[in-house]
Design an enzyme around this catalytic site. Structure first.
Site, mmCIF file in Angstrom:
data_model
loop_
_atom_site.group_PDB
_atom_site.id
_atom_site.type_symbol
_atom_site.label_atom_id
_atom_site.label_comp_id
_atom_site.label_asym_id
_atom_site.label_seq_id
_atom_site.Cartn_x
_atom_site.Cartn_y
_atom_site.Cartn_z
ATOM 1 N N HIS A 78 0.834 -1.203 0.000
ATOM 2 C CA HIS A 78 0.000 0.000 0.000
ATOM 3 C C HIS A 78 0.872 1.258 0.000
ATOM 4 O O HIS A 78 0.643 2.190 -0.789
ATOM 5 C CB HIS A 78 -0.905 -0.012 1.230
ATOM 6 C CG HIS A 78 -1.767 1.211 1.361
ATOM 7 N ND1 HIS A 78 -3.035 1.286 0.843
ATOM 8 C CD2 HIS A 78 -1.520 2.408 1.954
ATOM 9 C CE1 HIS A 78 -3.538 2.481 1.107
ATOM 10 N NE2 HIS A 78 -2.639 3.180 1.783
ATOM 11 N N GLU A 79 1.871 1.299 0.884
ATOM 12 C CA GLU A 79 2.763 2.460 0.946
ATOM 13 C C GLU A 79 3.607 2.581 -0.333
ATOM 14 O O GLU A 79 3.899 3.692 -0.784
ATOM 15 C CB GLU A 79 3.658 2.372 2.177
ATOM 16 C CG GLU A 79 2.905 2.358 3.509
ATOM 17 C CD GLU A 79 1.977 3.545 3.682
ATOM 18 O OE1 GLU A 79 2.361 4.670 3.307
ATOM 19 O OE2 GLU A 79 0.855 3.353 4.180
ATOM 20 N N HIS B 15 1.685 4.580 -2.807
ATOM 21 C CA HIS B 15 1.785 6.031 -2.631
ATOM 22 C C HIS B 15 3.071 6.565 -3.273
ATOM 23 O O HIS B 15 3.076 7.651 -3.860
ATOM 24 C CB HIS B 15 1.776 6.382 -1.142
ATOM 25 C CG HIS B 15 0.430 6.239 -0.494
ATOM 26 N ND1 HIS B 15 -0.718 6.786 -1.023
ATOM 27 C CD2 HIS B 15 0.047 5.608 0.659
ATOM 28 C CE1 HIS B 15 -1.741 6.511 -0.237
ATOM 29 N NE2 HIS B 15 -1.318 5.791 0.785
ATOM 30 N N GLU C 227 -6.058 6.715 -1.797
ATOM 31 C CA GLU C 227 -6.102 5.489 -1.003
ATOM 32 C C GLU C 227 -6.595 4.296 -1.821
ATOM 33 O O GLU C 227 -6.051 3.193 -1.716
ATOM 34 C CB GLU C 227 -7.001 5.697 0.220
ATOM 35 C CG GLU C 227 -6.426 6.645 1.257
ATOM 36 C CD GLU C 227 -5.054 6.216 1.723
ATOM 37 O OE1 GLU C 227 -4.859 5.021 2.043
ATOM 38 O OE2 GLU C 227 -4.146 7.061 1.749
#
Length: 325
Positions: free
Chosen positions: A185-186, A189, A249
């Site tokens: 997930h990070e 980003h 997100e």
């Protein structure tokens, strides 16, 4: 009589009839000049609307301004402009921006001992993806680590820096697959440059103006994108704890899913499992530090479940063979 009239005209207009060097043609030009100058001075919209009172003109201006404001805040216009501006910024500048931001972050959140396998799992994902794709991204220098903090959260800085708080790892007791989901997930980003987008969008118009007139007197003529990059460096300390949008997100969740599938190391449903643990951390009320910077957790859990339900039997069988623990 004609001779006397010509003399009078020549006295009034030294360059001949009509007051111009072109004689009669000068007459038409000089007669039209005041009218054309006034027309050019008017805004384009008023030329088509025709004559109007000052009150009506002000009403038109305020209406146009209102439409622009509505379009800016209620449509993707500002996001589109932000993407265009960020597209001009060189990818290699992300590494310097991330390192600059890391300096201020380390003062608040010092390094912690990684007994959870964050660094190991992060590099497993990177190496697996590079082996299967046959290429590496030279514009990202991945760096995975744990930091001390009294709250549960994770941070992604430009250039590949990922930090997870020890409190999150202690409280959630994540499996390796769920840690991989968190890291994925990070990574999303980082890959999609979400931090840079938020930084530029926060002061979009002033950033554009500053970049256009930018001058640092270093003897080098920066491009527009390079100027934006140097302007972002001044706000680098703010990057660690900024709040991402729901769109960001969802995109990061999608990247985490794709990273786990492509790595063939973990079941992608671990993304949903990791988010579910975060959501239930404080009774499902969304009052954690994670939710303040990563909004919409409950909706994203449902979206991931819908994504799994939409898969065919064969795909589910293959993905289910990867570990969730």
């Amino acid at each position: 009589r004609r001779s006397r009239q010509q003399q009078q005209q020549q006295q009034q207009h030294p360059y001949g009839r009509g007051g111009g060097r072109g004689g009669a043609r000068g007459t038409r030009r000089s007669a039209a000049a005041p009218y054309s100058r006034n027309r050019r001075a008017e805004p384009l919209v008023f030329r088509y609307l025709g004559p109007m009172t000052s009150r009506r003109r002000n009403l038109v201006l305020f209406s146009l301004l209102g439409l622009i404001i509505v379009a800016w805040f209620l449509t993707p216009l500002s996001d589109l402009v932000t993407d265009v501006v960020l597209y001009t910024v060189p990818m290699e500048s992300d590494i310097e921006l991330g390192r600059e931001s890391l300096v201020s972050m380390q003062k608040k959140y010092p390094p912690a001992r990684d007994t959870y396998g964050v660094q190991r799992i992060g590099w497993e994902l990177v190496k697996s993806l590079e082996e299967k794709s046959g290429k590496s991204n030279s514009f990202i220098e991945w760096d995975f680590s744990v930091v001390k903090a009294d709250f549960a959260n994770a941070f992604a800085l430009p250039g590949g820096i990922v930090r997870v708080t020890d409190s999150l790892l202690k409280q959630l007791r994540l499996s390796d697959a769920e840690i991989a989901a968190l890291i994925g997930h990070e990574m999303g980003h980082v890959i999609h440059r979400h931090s840079q987008k938020r930084l530029v969008k926060k002061k979009l118009l002033s950033t554009i103006l500053q970049a256009v007139i930018y001058e640092d007197h270093d003897g080098y003529d920066e491009s527009f994108g390079e100027a934006v990059s140097e302007i972002m460096l001044k706000g680098a300390s703010w990057l660690g704890e900024q709040s991402f949008s729901r769109k960001d997100e969802y995109q990061a969740d999608e990247t985490a899913w794709e990273v786990l599938v492509a790595s063939q190391l973990y079941d992608p449903r671990a993304v949903q499992g990791m988010l579910s643990k975060l959501w239930s951390l404080q009774g499902g009320k969304g009052e954690t530090r994670w939710e303040s910077t990563h909004p919409g957790t409950a909706d994203r859990i449902r979206a991931l479940q819908d994504k799994w339900n939409a898969l065919g039997y064969r795909e589910k069988k293959i993905l289910s063979s990867y570990p969730m623990s």
